[in-house]
Structure formats: C-alpha cells, structure tokens
Design a protein around this motif. Structure first.
Motif, PDB file in Angstrom:
ATOM      1  N   ARG A 297     -74.493  54.138  47.362  1.00 50.98           N
ATOM      2  CA  ARG A 297     -73.301  54.282  46.523  1.00 50.98           C
ATOM      3  C   ARG A 297     -72.770  52.888  46.190  1.00 50.98           C
ATOM      4  O   ARG A 297     -72.658  52.043  47.070  1.00 50.98           O
ATOM      5  N   LEU A 298     -72.429  52.699  44.940  1.00 51.48           N
ATOM      6  CA  LEU A 298     -71.871  51.430  44.487  1.00 51.48           C
ATOM      7  C   LEU A 298     -70.541  51.688  43.796  1.00 51.48           C
ATOM      8  O   LEU A 298     -70.392  52.683  43.083  1.00 51.48           O
ATOM      9  N   VAL A 299     -69.592  50.801  43.992  1.00 47.87           N
ATOM     10  CA  VAL A 299     -68.326  50.867  43.279  1.00 47.87           C
ATOM     11  C   VAL A 299     -68.283  49.669  42.340  1.00 47.87           C
ATOM     12  O   VAL A 299     -68.337  48.520  42.784  1.00 47.87           O
ATOM     13  N   LEU A 300     -68.233  49.960  41.055  1.00 42.52           N
ATOM     14  CA  LEU A 300     -68.234  48.922  40.027  1.00 42.52           C
ATOM     15  C   LEU A 300     -66.818  48.751  39.515  1.00 42.52           C
ATOM     16  O   LEU A 300     -66.175  49.712  39.111  1.00 42.52           O
ATOM     17  N   ARG A 301     -66.346  47.507  39.552  1.00 47.00           N
ATOM     18  CA  ARG A 301     -64.970  47.231  39.180  1.00 47.00           C
ATOM     19  C   ARG A 301     -64.831  46.379  37.915  1.00 47.00           C
ATOM     20  O   ARG A 301     -63.715  46.142  37.459  1.00 47.00           O
ATOM     21  N   SER A 302     -65.955  45.900  37.377  1.00 47.33           N
ATOM     22  CA  SER A 302     -65.866  44.975  36.241  1.00 47.33           C
ATOM     23  C   SER A 302     -67.160  44.985  35.441  1.00 47.33           C
ATOM     24  O   SER A 302     -68.191  45.464  35.912  1.00 47.33           O
ATOM     25  N   PRO A 303     -67.116  44.423  34.238  1.00 45.09           N
ATOM     26  CA  PRO A 303     -68.351  44.273  33.467  1.00 45.09           C
ATOM     27  C   PRO A 303     -69.400  43.431  34.195  1.00 45.09           C
ATOM     28  O   PRO A 303     -70.599  43.674  34.040  1.00 45.09           O
ATOM     29  N   GLN A 304     -68.972  42.468  35.004  1.00 51.63           N
ATOM     30  CA  GLN A 304     -69.940  41.672  35.773  1.00 51.63           C
ATOM     31  C   GLN A 304     -70.683  42.550  36.767  1.00 51.63           C
ATOM     32  O   GLN A 304     -71.893  42.426  36.922  1.00 51.63           O
ATOM     33  N   ASP A 305     -69.962  43.449  37.453  1.00 50.79           N
ATOM     34  CA  ASP A 305     -70.602  44.399  38.363  1.00 50.79           C
ATOM     35  C   ASP A 305     -71.596  45.268  37.602  1.00 50.79           C
ATOM     36  O   ASP A 305     -72.704  45.530  38.069  1.00 50.79           O
ATOM     37  N   ALA A 306     -71.178  45.738  36.434  1.00 50.12           N
ATOM     38  CA  ALA A 306     -72.030  46.608  35.629  1.00 50.12           C
ATOM     39  C   ALA A 306     -73.303  45.884  35.199  1.00 50.12           C
ATOM     40  O   ALA A 306     -74.398  46.440  35.292  1.00 50.12           O
ATOM     41  N   LEU A 307     -73.172  44.650  34.748  1.00 51.49           N
ATOM     42  CA  LEU A 307     -74.338  43.898  34.297  1.00 51.49           C
ATOM     43  C   LEU A 307     -75.336  43.719  35.438  1.00 51.49           C
ATOM     44  O   LEU A 307     -76.539  43.944  35.268  1.00 51.49           O
ATOM     45  N   TYR A 308     -74.844  43.331  36.603  1.00 56.08           N
ATOM     46  CA  TYR A 308     -75.734  43.144  37.748  1.00 56.08           C
ATOM     47  C   TYR A 308     -76.473  44.451  38.072  1.00 56.08           C
ATOM     48  O   TYR A 308     -77.681  44.451  38.303  1.00 56.08           O
ATOM     49  N   THR A 309     -75.744  45.558  38.071  1.00 53.89           N
ATOM     50  CA  THR A 309     -76.341  46.851  38.392  1.00 53.89           C
ATOM     51  C   THR A 309     -77.362  47.265  37.340  1.00 53.89           C
ATOM     52  O   THR A 309     -78.460  47.730  37.675  1.00 53.89           O
ATOM     53  N   LEU A 310     -77.032  47.090  36.070  1.00 51.65           N
ATOM     54  CA  LEU A 310     -77.938  47.474  34.984  1.00 51.65           C
ATOM     55  C   LEU A 310     -79.236  46.674  35.008  1.00 51.65           C
ATOM     56  O   LEU A 310     -80.293  47.183  34.638  1.00 51.65           O
ATOM     57  N   VAL A 311     -79.163  45.427  35.435  1.00 51.39           N
ATOM     58  CA  VAL A 311     -80.334  44.549  35.434  1.00 51.39           C
ATOM     59  C   VAL A 311     -81.114  44.634  36.747  1.00 51.39           C
ATOM     60  O   VAL A 311     -82.341  44.616  36.750  1.00 51.39           O
ATOM     61  N   SER A 312     -80.401  44.776  37.866  1.00 53.86           N
ATOM     62  CA  SER A 312     -81.056  44.685  39.177  1.00 53.86           C
ATOM     63  C   SER A 312     -81.339  46.015  39.858  1.00 53.86           C
ATOM     64  O   SER A 312     -82.349  46.146  40.545  1.00 53.86           O
ATOM     65  N   ASP A 313     -80.440  46.983  39.702  1.00 50.17           N
ATOM     66  CA  ASP A 313     -80.523  48.204  40.495  1.00 50.17           C
ATOM     67  C   ASP A 313     -80.780  49.473  39.688  1.00 50.17           C
ATOM     68  O   ASP A 313     -80.803  50.556  40.260  1.00 50.17           O
ATOM     69  N   TRP A 314     -80.945  49.349  38.390  1.00 49.97           N
ATOM     70  CA  TRP A 314     -81.018  50.532  37.531  1.00 49.97           C
ATOM     71  C   TRP A 314     -82.317  51.300  37.774  1.00 49.97           C
ATOM     72  O   TRP A 314     -83.399  50.714  37.790  1.00 49.97           O
ATOM     73  N   PRO A 315     -82.236  52.627  37.944  1.00 49.74           N
ATOM     74  CA  PRO A 315     -83.434  53.404  38.276  1.00 49.74           C
ATOM     75  C   PRO A 315     -84.397  53.625  37.109  1.00 49.74           C
ATOM     76  O   PRO A 315     -85.580  53.888  37.324  1.00 49.74           O
ATOM     77  N   VAL A 316     -83.895  53.554  35.874  1.00 45.23           N
ATOM     78  CA  VAL A 316     -84.737  53.809  34.698  1.00 45.23           C
ATOM     79  C   VAL A 316     -84.571  52.643  33.737  1.00 45.23           C
ATOM     80  O   VAL A 316     -83.463  52.382  33.271  1.00 45.23           O
ATOM     81  N   ASN A 317     -85.646  51.946  33.437  1.00 46.36           N
ATOM     82  CA  ASN A 317     -85.551  50.816  32.509  1.00 46.36           C
ATOM     83  C   ASN A 317     -86.000  51.224  31.120  1.00 46.36           C
ATOM     84  O   ASN A 317     -86.871  52.069  30.958  1.00 46.36           O
ATOM     85  N   GLY A 318     -85.399  50.609  30.115  1.00 44.09           N
ATOM     86  CA  GLY A 318     -85.825  50.814  28.746  1.00 44.09           C
ATOM     87  C   GLY A 318     -85.013  51.812  27.958  1.00 44.09           C
ATOM     88  O   GLY A 318     -85.339  52.108  26.821  1.00 44.09           O
ATOM     89  N   GLY A 319     -83.935  52.339  28.540  1.00 43.90           N
ATOM     90  CA  GLY A 319     -83.101  53.285  27.806  1.00 43.90           C
ATOM     91  C   GLY A 319     -82.286  52.593  26.728  1.00 43.90           C
ATOM     92  O   GLY A 319     -81.889  51.436  26.873  1.00 43.90           O
ATOM     93  N   VAL A 320     -82.039  53.320  25.650  1.00 39.52           N
ATOM     94  CA  VAL A 320     -81.244  52.780  24.542  1.00 39.52           C
ATOM     95  C   VAL A 320     -79.837  52.437  25.013  1.00 39.52           C
ATOM     96  O   VAL A 320     -79.316  51.359  24.716  1.00 39.52           O
ATOM     97  N   HIS A 321     -79.216  53.335  25.774  1.00 40.94           N
ATOM     98  CA  HIS A 321     -77.850  53.082  26.237  1.00 40.94           C
ATOM     99  C   HIS A 321     -77.813  52.004  27.315  1.00 40.94           C
ATOM    100  O   HIS A 321     -76.835  51.265  27.412  1.00 40.94           O
ATOM    101  N   GLN A 322     -78.868  51.904  28.110  1.00 33.62           N
ATOM    102  CA  GLN A 322     -78.931  50.824  29.100  1.00 33.62           C
ATOM    103  C   GLN A 322     -78.917  49.473  28.386  1.00 33.62           C
ATOM    104  O   GLN A 322     -78.142  48.582  28.732  1.00 33.62           O
TER     105      GLN A 322
END
Length: 98
Positions: free
Chosen positions: A21-46
């Motif tokens: 479980r991750l708690v994201l509090r900012s766009p910086q948190d989101a960017l790190y998660t989208l690049v490092s921890d994301w389970p599916v790569n290559g999505g349009v919305h990602q």
C-alpha cells in the motif's frame, strides 16, 4: 510557477498487485510511482499522467489536474485506489474485470 513541495488537498492511497500500500501526497509521489512501481507499462493514461507530472515540475500544470490524471492511470491499470473524500470516509475505486 508551481511549488515543488506542494501536496494535494487529498492524498491517494493505492494498493499494488504485490499487496504493498502506498499513500501518494503529491505529483512527485505520483511520478515516482508511475515510473518505478507501476504494474502495467505502456498505458495511454499512464503516459499522460507521467507527462502531466513532468509539466507540474516545470510549473505548467496544476497539482490537482495531475491528481486526476493519476486516478485515470490507476483505473486503466486496475490499481485499487482509496480516494479519501476528506469527510472521514473512504471510497474504493477499481477497474472492473474485463
């Protein structure tokens, strides 16, 4: 220009397919998660959310717009979201099975 230490008005709690479980509090948190921890790569919305995070870092995008883009990316990837509505209740959002 954006404040790079800015937090979202409401954090987003997600659960990855690993059970983490991750708690994201900012766009910086989101960017790190989208690049490092994301389970599916290559999505349009990602990719759009990554672009929005980078635009926020450059001062060209409001933090709350990035937050909405992140939520769409999570829905696209089937990542379970707990989006606290600020009233002490939590709504759970996830992508239905296809």
């Amino acid at each position: 220009m954006s404040d790079h230490s800015a937090f979202w008005k409401k954090p987003i709690s997600i659960e990855l397919d690993t059970g983490e479980r991750l708690v994201l509090r900012s766009p910086q948190d989101a960017l790190y998660t989208l690049v490092s921890d994301w389970p599916v790569n290559g999505g349009v919305h990602q990719q759009r959310a990554i672009d929005f995070c980078r635009a926020w870092l450059a001062g060209r995008m409001p933090a709350e717009t990035v937050r909405q883009a992140f939520i769409l990316a999570a829905l696209e990837a089937g990542v379970a979201i707990n989006d606290d509505d600020g009233n002490g209740t939590t709504s759970s959002v996830s992508n239905p099975p296809v």
